[in-house]
Design a protein around this motif. Sequence first.
Motif, PDB file in Angstrom:
ATOM      1  N   ASN A 129       5.655 -82.141  65.865  1.00  0.00           N
ATOM      2  CA  ASN A 129       4.901 -81.087  65.203  1.00  0.00           C
ATOM      3  C   ASN A 129       4.948 -79.804  66.024  1.00  0.00           C
ATOM      4  OD1 ASN A 129       2.982 -81.422  67.274  1.00  0.00           O
ATOM      5  ND2 ASN A 129       1.718 -82.809  66.031  1.00  0.00           N
ATOM      6  N   ASP A 130       4.245 -78.777  65.545  1.00  0.00           N
ATOM      7  CA  ASP A 130       4.335 -77.484  66.219  1.00  0.00           C
ATOM      8  C   ASP A 130       3.643 -77.470  67.569  1.00  0.00           C
ATOM      9  OD1 ASP A 130       1.822 -77.648  65.163  1.00  0.00           O
ATOM     10  OD2 ASP A 130       2.047 -75.969  63.789  1.00  0.00           O
ATOM     11  N   ALA A 131       2.956 -78.580  67.918  1.00  0.00           N
ATOM     12  CA  ALA A 131       2.406 -78.721  69.268  1.00  0.00           C
ATOM     13  C   ALA A 131       3.334 -79.531  70.172  1.00  0.00           C
ATOM     14  CB  ALA A 131       1.039 -79.395  69.200  1.00  0.00           C
ATOM     15  N   GLY A 132       4.497 -79.940  69.633  1.00  0.00           N
ATOM     16  CA  GLY A 132       5.451 -80.689  70.428  1.00  0.00           C
ATOM     17  C   GLY A 132       5.160 -82.174  70.521  1.00  0.00           C
ATOM     18  N   LEU A 133       4.279 -82.680  69.653  1.00  0.00           N
ATOM     19  CA  LEU A 133       3.917 -84.097  69.682  1.00  0.00           C
ATOM     20  C   LEU A 133       4.606 -84.832  68.542  1.00  0.00           C
ATOM     21  CD1 LEU A 133       0.083 -83.710  70.327  1.00  0.00           C
ATOM     22  CD2 LEU A 133       1.851 -84.280  72.003  1.00  0.00           C
ATOM     23  N   PRO A 134       4.936 -86.116  68.725  1.00  0.00           N
ATOM     24  CA  PRO A 134       5.549 -86.885  67.642  1.00  0.00           C
ATOM     25  C   PRO A 134       4.657 -86.880  66.404  1.00  0.00           C
ATOM     26  CG  PRO A 134       5.703 -88.080  69.719  1.00  0.00           C
ATOM     27  CD  PRO A 134       4.800 -86.915  69.975  1.00  0.00           C
ATOM     28  N   ASP A 135       5.253 -86.588  65.248  1.00  0.00           N
ATOM     29  CA  ASP A 135       4.471 -86.495  64.023  1.00  0.00           C
ATOM     30  C   ASP A 135       5.406 -86.595  62.823  1.00  0.00           C
ATOM     31  OD1 ASP A 135       2.217 -86.265  62.467  1.00  0.00           O
ATOM     32  OD2 ASP A 135       1.596 -84.325  63.263  1.00  0.00           O
ATOM     33  N   TYR A 136       4.852 -86.885  61.677  1.00  0.00           N
ATOM     34  CA  TYR A 136       5.563 -86.925  60.392  1.00  0.00           C
ATOM     35  C   TYR A 136       6.746 -87.901  60.418  1.00  0.00           C
ATOM     36  CZ  TYR A 136       3.580 -82.204  61.054  1.00  0.00           C
ATOM     37  OH  TYR A 136       2.788 -81.150  61.393  1.00  0.00           O
ATOM     38  N   ARG A 137       6.614 -88.997  61.133  1.00  0.00           N
ATOM     39  CA  ARG A 137       7.788 -89.837  61.373  1.00  0.00           C
ATOM     40  C   ARG A 137       7.915 -90.987  60.378  1.00  0.00           C
ATOM     41  NH1 ARG A 137       9.438 -90.134  67.745  1.00  0.00           N
ATOM     42  NH2 ARG A 137       9.569 -87.875  68.038  1.00  0.00           N
ATOM     43  N   ILE A 138       9.157 -91.310  60.067  1.00  0.00           N
ATOM     44  CA  ILE A 138       9.473 -92.490  59.284  1.00  0.00           C
ATOM     45  C   ILE A 138       8.910 -93.713  60.002  1.00  0.00           C
ATOM     46  CG2 ILE A 138      11.378 -93.956  58.471  1.00  0.00           C
ATOM     47  CD1 ILE A 138      13.027 -91.357  58.201  1.00  0.00           C
ATOM     48  N   GLY A 139       8.329 -94.623  59.233  1.00  0.00           N
ATOM     49  CA  GLY A 139       7.715 -95.803  59.827  1.00  0.00           C
ATOM     50  C   GLY A 139       6.243 -95.637  60.120  1.00  0.00           C
ATOM     51  N   THR A 140       5.682 -94.463  59.759  1.00  0.00           N
ATOM     52  CA  THR A 140       4.251 -94.198  59.907  1.00  0.00           C
ATOM     53  C   THR A 140       3.711 -93.717  58.565  1.00  0.00           C
ATOM     54  OG1 THR A 140       4.353 -91.833  60.463  1.00  0.00           O
ATOM     55  CG2 THR A 140       4.758 -93.415  62.248  1.00  0.00           C
ATOM     56  N   THR A 141       2.421 -93.456  58.500  1.00  0.00           N
ATOM     57  CA  THR A 141       1.827 -92.900  57.276  1.00  0.00           C
ATOM     58  C   THR A 141       1.649 -91.387  57.367  1.00  0.00           C
ATOM     59  OG1 THR A 141      -0.407 -93.311  58.105  1.00  0.00           O
ATOM     60  CG2 THR A 141       0.615 -95.045  56.774  1.00  0.00           C
ATOM     61  N   ALA A 142       2.049 -90.782  58.492  1.00  0.00           N
ATOM     62  CA  ALA A 142       1.950 -89.331  58.651  1.00  0.00           C
ATOM     63  C   ALA A 142       3.149 -88.673  57.974  1.00  0.00           C
ATOM     64  CB  ALA A 142       1.904 -88.962  60.122  1.00  0.00           C
ATOM     65  N   SER A 143       2.923 -87.529  57.357  1.00  0.00           N
ATOM     66  CA  SER A 143       4.020 -86.847  56.669  1.00  0.00           C
ATOM     67  C   SER A 143       3.679 -85.388  56.478  1.00  0.00           C
ATOM     68  CB  SER A 143       4.278 -87.486  55.304  1.00  0.00           C
ATOM     69  OG  SER A 143       3.231 -87.171  54.408  1.00  0.00           O
ATOM     70  N   LEU A 144       4.700 -84.602  56.184  1.00  0.00           N
ATOM     71  CA  LEU A 144       4.511 -83.282  55.614  1.00  0.00           C
ATOM     72  C   LEU A 144       4.406 -83.447  54.104  1.00  0.00           C
ATOM     73  CD1 LEU A 144       7.216 -81.306  57.629  1.00  0.00           C
ATOM     74  CD2 LEU A 144       4.754 -81.135  57.925  1.00  0.00           C
ATOM     75  N   ILE A 145       3.695 -82.549  53.462  1.00  0.00           N
ATOM     76  CA  ILE A 145       3.587 -82.574  52.004  1.00  0.00           C
ATOM     77  C   ILE A 145       4.245 -81.318  51.467  1.00  0.00           C
ATOM     78  CG2 ILE A 145       2.029 -82.601  50.016  1.00  0.00           C
ATOM     79  CD1 ILE A 145      -0.028 -83.989  51.762  1.00  0.00           C
ATOM     80  N   GLY A 146       5.248 -81.486  50.630  1.00  0.00           N
ATOM     81  CA  GLY A 146       5.892 -80.355  49.980  1.00  0.00           C
ATOM     82  C   GLY A 146       5.199 -80.055  48.664  1.00  0.00           C
ATOM     83  N   PHE A 147       4.702 -78.815  48.514  1.00  0.00           N
ATOM     84  CA  PHE A 147       4.009 -78.391  47.301  1.00  0.00           C
ATOM     85  C   PHE A 147       4.880 -77.386  46.551  1.00  0.00           C
ATOM     86  CE2 PHE A 147       0.643 -79.295  50.395  1.00  0.00           C
ATOM     87  CZ  PHE A 147      -0.194 -80.123  49.670  1.00  0.00           C
ATOM     88  N   LEU A 148       4.779 -77.377  45.217  1.00  0.00           N
ATOM     89  CA  LEU A 148       5.438 -76.337  44.440  1.00  0.00           C
ATOM     90  C   LEU A 148       4.453 -75.239  44.064  1.00  0.00           C
ATOM     91  CD1 LEU A 148       7.809 -75.084  43.013  1.00  0.00           C
ATOM     92  CD2 LEU A 148       7.467 -76.663  41.105  1.00  0.00           C
ATOM     93  N   GLU A 149       3.336 -75.611  43.432  1.00  0.00           N
ATOM     94  CA  GLU A 149       2.357 -74.581  43.079  1.00  0.00           C
ATOM     95  C   GLU A 149       1.748 -74.007  44.359  1.00  0.00           C
ATOM     96  OE1 GLU A 149      -1.171 -73.956  39.802  1.00  0.00           O
ATOM     97  OE2 GLU A 149      -1.214 -75.786  40.987  1.00  0.00           O
ATOM     98  N   GLU A 150       1.614 -72.678  44.406  1.00  0.00           N
ATOM     99  CA  GLU A 150       1.220 -72.018  45.643  1.00  0.00           C
ATOM    100  C   GLU A 150      -0.272 -72.027  45.892  1.00  0.00           C
ATOM    101  OE1 GLU A 150       1.987 -69.611  49.158  1.00  0.00           O
ATOM    102  OE2 GLU A 150       2.535 -71.449  48.146  1.00  0.00           O
ATOM    103  N   GLY A 151      -1.060 -72.272  44.887  1.00  0.00           N
ATOM    104  CA  GLY A 151      -2.501 -72.309  45.067  1.00  0.00           C
ATOM    105  C   GLY A 151      -3.155 -72.743  43.769  1.00  0.00           C
ATOM    106  N   SER A 152      -4.438 -73.058  43.838  1.00  0.00           N
ATOM    107  CA  SER A 152      -5.157 -73.525  42.659  1.00  0.00           C
ATOM    108  C   SER A 152      -5.096 -72.486  41.543  1.00  0.00           C
ATOM    109  CB  SER A 152      -6.607 -73.818  43.030  1.00  0.00           C
ATOM    110  OG  SER A 152      -7.324 -74.238  41.908  1.00  0.00           O
ATOM    111  N   GLY A 153      -4.529 -72.886  40.391  1.00  0.00           N
ATOM    112  CA  GLY A 153      -4.428 -71.984  39.256  1.00  0.00           C
ATOM    113  C   GLY A 153      -3.271 -71.019  39.318  1.00  0.00           C
TER     114      GLY A 153
END
Length: 768
Positions: A129-153
């Motif tokens: 991650n942006d703090a240099g720590l292991p994150d968003y890795r395969i084999g874990t439940t942590a992830s990045l979420i890709g969104f299409l809509e930019e905000g509510s509504g």
Amino acid sequence: MQGKMKQVLSRALVSLIFLSAVSGNFRVNQAQADAGDIILHASDGGSSSITGTRFIINSDSTAAGGFAISNPDLAESKASNALAAPTNYVDLNFTAAADTFYHLWVRMKAQNNSYTNDSIFMQFSDSLNDAGLPDYRIGTTASLIGFLEEGSGAGISAWGWNDNNYGALGSNIKFATTGNHTLRIEQREDGVTIDQIVLSPSTYLTRAPGLLKSDTTLLTATQGSSAGITPPPTPTPTPTPTPPPLPTPTSGNFKVSNYNIRSGDGRCGTSGVCPFNDGVQNCTNASLPMNAWGYGIPQTELRKLNDPINSSVLALALGEAWGCGSPTNVQNVLGWRYASRDYNGTALVARYGISGTLAVTNVSWEGEAKYILGADVCTDSACMAVIRIYAAHLGATVGDIDTKVQVEKMLAWINTQPHADKHIITGDLNIYDAEPTVDFACETPTDSLALPVFRNAGYIDSWAATQGTALGMTGTLNKNGCGSPNGAAWKRIDYVWSKGLTPMATNLFGVVPAGAYASSDHNGITAELSYVPSAVVLPLSINLPAGNLDGLKPDGVTLFGWTYDSDSSSVSNTVKIFIDQSASYNFQVSSQPTAILRNDVNTTFGITGNHGFEFVVPANFRDGLPHTVFAYGMDTTYTTKPSPLGLRFTFTIPSSTPTPTPTPTPTPTPPPAPTGSCVTVTPSILSLYSGGPSSSWKVTITAPSTSCTWIATADQPWILLNGLSVTPANGMGTAVLKVGTTNNTTGVTRTGTVIINGVMIKIKQESS
């Protein structure tokens, strides 16, 4: 909410600027990537990149290379987190350099342009991650979420580029090694189609490759079969067993802070003197109006957290951390090791970093997402021990029941996390105690329904534990017409709740004289706590009064209802009545004891005594205009603890309506017991298949006239009537009853019954 909208507009402006920089229009293959940019066509991996049956490759003339990967909409529920061992996913291989920040962009479209079909989980084989720590890795439940809509509504239209944040620029990632890597795409919502993925260290580090909506940008692949370069597959790593959490210290003190930073905009004063513009999101261009961040005002408050007296502050929870007040900007001011990205404005910044990964959940019931962030925050520079800290920002859409449900969901989730017996919850919770001893303009004279949820679960309110009855107002600064004096904070909505710890001291920061400009519209709060559990036995359970505001009697001018305190059920309590503005004691029109016998109430609850009340609407409210009345039952023991009685009631009384002539009060005659003969109820069965509560379950009670009285009761504590648990609702004539439930976490389907004048409604709720 204003800050979020500014972020959406800001991102839209960036897109417009990028448009004008490319000959006034986007065109196919118009962009030239830098050497380090990684551009993948999602379909390049072919069917061998797809595992399971949910993702397919389909022909699409508007997609890069003429093909895209789709996940058809089967109306499946949105997943709360990625899976460590999913059965359906897409793996794409690529090469990237180590120790380089990349920004991730995905071009997607949502089936039927629906916001329920517009997000995916994304993981990597060795991401940091942006703090240099292991994150968003395969084999874990942590992830990045890709969104299409930019905000509510904000809406969706065909193809669009977006990143891993909702309403603002997302976080960057790094890789632990140079060489081959794997990107895994997993279903969060079905109905998503993907054709291009960009990982950019330069060209698109801070701007999207194309438009948010109706995009036609087709980039040339730099890796994969479309580019003639196929990196060797990266073996899927064997999941590393999660190590046990680090211990929490058993002695000593620490501090934690919370600040709703209001996007760095600041808040101009009611006096009119303000060096900045609190309505803009500009903090860098001095030739244009700038906000408070542009003048360094919030930064001055933040730097105080590095003063020697605050050296033990381990973490800062942020609310509305958008734009100039982003977590990254706050981290740069403080120089601390870790800052999460913002989750709809909520973020966590830690002095010595965190151990493990950030845990995130959404506890929203209705309306926009309400995220809770939790982490094991390091207590020293070597991270030899940790304290679990949660950052939260709650808020109501339809009333107090919203925040009550949000707190219930939050505490249920926290009980599944590490250190469930010893942790901190801090944030702008938008819940607060009434302050009946002081007349604050705009003050709401009621406890939030969420406060007893905390107390009953054994949490300690740090401010109340250390400051007693001191007001401790944190919001909202410089709201004209509110506060005493005008512009002062008028509600205590920012909290530090603790479990298994002892609050030692609290203080507010960012405080300015009433009406002066400020670094935010909130005061921040810092709490000092001991790692030693509290030895004080607190009254964990406060049963607030039950009751209902029934409406107007047939004379058209007399309001009536009932209330009783279950802790003293044979004793009359006090009811306070407000008309038109519950938010000020200036509009209190009556405070009186319950003095009328209500046999229907006594029979229903098995109690004795006088618990009914009547109130003649004053002549100045009989003007032919609509007015809203609010009634609150007061606790007989904790006399400052009121409870709202039923729903708000709106009435219109013609100006010619006379005041009823008082008559001697006769010995009360018990009213006839209600019967089912005068009402019909629809529907007769409610099957609630969602695990959580909802405001959309309504029961219509039809009666021939207002002389037909009715009482509704529930036989289970998880059934809510008009937002209250196991509290009868009653009234006269035709009405709509709101039936809800608490979240079903039992793992089994449960059933209950609501009875209205003998008419039964069967309720069935499956487990979440």
